[in-house]
Design an enzyme around this catalytic site. Structure first.
Site, PDB file in Angstrom:
ATOM      1  N   ASP A  13      -0.479  -4.667  11.332  1.00 19.11           N
ATOM      2  CA  ASP A  13       0.488  -4.882  10.378  1.00 19.11           C
ATOM      3  C   ASP A  13       1.402  -3.766  10.621  1.00 19.11           C
ATOM      4  O   ASP A  13       0.521  -2.460   9.218  1.00 19.11           O
ATOM      5  CB  ASP A  13       0.631  -5.920   8.965  1.00 19.11           C
ATOM      6  CG  ASP A  13       1.404  -5.622   8.184  1.00 19.11           C
ATOM      7  OD1 ASP A  13       2.323  -5.887   8.988  1.00 19.11           O
ATOM      8  OD2 ASP A  13       1.150  -5.963   7.111  1.00 19.11           O
ATOM      9  N   ASP A 108       6.915  -7.818  13.634  1.00 18.43           N
ATOM     10  CA  ASP A 108       5.905  -5.894  12.886  1.00 18.43           C
ATOM     11  C   ASP A 108       3.816  -6.582  13.191  1.00 18.43           C
ATOM     12  O   ASP A 108       3.870  -6.001  12.579  1.00 18.43           O
ATOM     13  CB  ASP A 108       6.183  -5.439  11.736  1.00 18.43           C
ATOM     14  CG  ASP A 108       6.389  -7.019  11.350  1.00 18.43           C
ATOM     15  OD1 ASP A 108       6.293  -8.057  10.801  1.00 18.43           O
ATOM     16  OD2 ASP A 108       6.581  -6.090   9.629  1.00 18.43           O
ATOM     17  N   GLU A 109       3.741  -7.924  13.073  1.00 12.33           N
ATOM     18  CA  GLU A 109       2.808  -7.873  12.864  1.00 12.33           C
ATOM     19  C   GLU A 109       2.238  -9.226  14.532  1.00 12.33           C
ATOM     20  O   GLU A 109       2.549  -9.875  14.699  1.00 12.33           O
ATOM     21  CB  GLU A 109       2.078  -8.382  11.358  1.00 12.33           C
ATOM     22  CG  GLU A 109       3.008  -9.381  10.829  1.00 12.33           C
ATOM     23  CD  GLU A 109       2.690 -10.587   9.688  1.00 12.33           C
ATOM     24  OE1 GLU A 109       1.364 -10.481   9.793  1.00 12.33           O
ATOM     25  OE2 GLU A 109       3.473 -11.011   9.194  1.00 12.33           O
TER      26      GLU A 109
END
Length: 359
Positions: A13, A108-109
């Site tokens: 993350d 983003d993860e």
């Protein structure tokens, strides 16, 4: 996976991804309270913000007007989506060094299944550490990581030592770890469900474990069986590399609130046309079987509600009763209206397995 192995899952993350990229690319923003998002005059919302802004109570999905009121020194930065996409792709190329089993959740993860990775003798902890180091070396961005035997616990763990940290939940520690975990950490337990649980005396997973499967089913319906498993740290979902669509939706936030149900109906044709275009584009590349239609309404006071019906037919008139159903719950002005389609999932979860070394 064999019956003698557990998965080794890493959840990566990125820390304040959009805001971190903006601060990296513009040194004058470093150490400042910044928020990436739309204009407050156009009802923009915060996409993400720096940790300096979070100290004032600013958070993602907050109206930009509210964020500026909480933090007068906040610097608003318009989003650069193409830049974020390019950086995300470069980070995901790092992941491919260690495994082909990658499930991106957003820019983003992502989940990584490194159960059969050869680096560091298969140690998921050391692999996560190296991935985070490479992201910093190549992108000058920090990432947090969670390492666990399943996706649920890996995601919980990645939030444990944020920012720029990592945490591992080993198989033998799951039972004890779950006892003190707040139920609000369980996916699907939103504000309303958490409030209901609090009324029932359920604050932690230990509290939830005292409830039988049958009793959970009576109180929470189909979600009850999922709660029974997650409260014990059980999650059988594999890391899915299937890139098929799970849903498609479109929505619009209006400059002026829609005052009544008729005004909501009037916006449906334009929304449905946009939905049809997205659906046609998606179906050109893969076979999608609709399973339900959904409507989302956000009222003028930001309360959100949804209505859904099971059907394989995608037709504009079918959204009308859903809009009415959602509207009738409050009957107040509406600031956002969205329509969408959920698709049937092609895969079935695997069975949980046991045992693991080098976690």
């Amino acid at each position: 996976m064999s019956n003698t192995e557990l998965r080794k899952i890493i959840h990566i993350d990125m820390d304040c991804f959009y805001a971190a990229i903006e601060a990296r690319d513009n040194p004058t923003l470093r150490g400042k309270a910044i928020a990436v998002g739309g204009s407050p005059d156009a009802r923009g919302v915060v996409a993400t913000c720096s940790y300096e802004a979070r100290r004032f109570g600013v958070h993602s999905a907050m109206p930009m007007k509210t964020a500026l009121r909480l933090c007068p020194e906040l610097i608003r930065v318009p989003p650069r989506r193409a830049v974020y996409q390019a950086v995300s792709e470069q980070i995901q190329s790092i992941f491919t060094t260690y495994t082909e089993l990658i499930e991106p959740l957003s820019l983003d993860e992502a989940y990584l299944d490194v159960s059969h990775a050869r680096q560091y003798q298969g140690s998921a902890t050391l692999i996560a550490k190296e991935i985070r180091a490479r992201i910093w070396q190549e992108q000058r961005l920090t990432a947090s990581a969670g390492i666990a035997p399943n996706k649920f616990l890996a995601k919980v763990a990645s939030d444990w030592h944020k920012p720029n940290g990592q945490f591992v939940i080993r198989p033998q520690a799951i039972a004890e770890f779950m006892l003190s975990l707040p139920v609000k950490k369980i996916p699907g337990v939103g504000r309303v469900t958490a409030e209901r649980m609090a009324e029932l005396g359920i604050q932690t997973c230990a509290d939830l474990q005292t409830w039988s499967l049958a009793k959970l089913g009576i109180e929470f319906g189909r979600f009850g069986s999922r709660l029974y498993e997650l409260a014990r740290g059980i999650d059988q979902r594999p890391v899915s590399v299937d890139n098929s669509y799970k849903s498609i939706s479109v929505e619009d936030t209006f400059a002026t609130d829609l005052p009544d149900l008729a005004a909501c109906y009037a916006e449906l044709p334009a929304l449905f046309h946009a939905l049809e275009q997205r659906l046609a584009k998606a179906q050109a590349s893969q076979r999608l079987v609709p399973k339900s239609l959904v409507v989302k309404l956000r009222f003028h006071d930001f309360v959100l509600t949804t209505a859904q019906t099971s059907t394989q037919v995608v037709a504009q008139p079918l959204f009308l009763p859903l809009i009415k159903q959602a509207w009738d719950r409050r009957q107040v002005p509406v600031r956002l209206l969205g329509v969408g389609v959920h698709f049937a999932e092609p895969w079935q979860p695997e069975q949980l397995s046991l045992g693991l070394k080098l976690f």
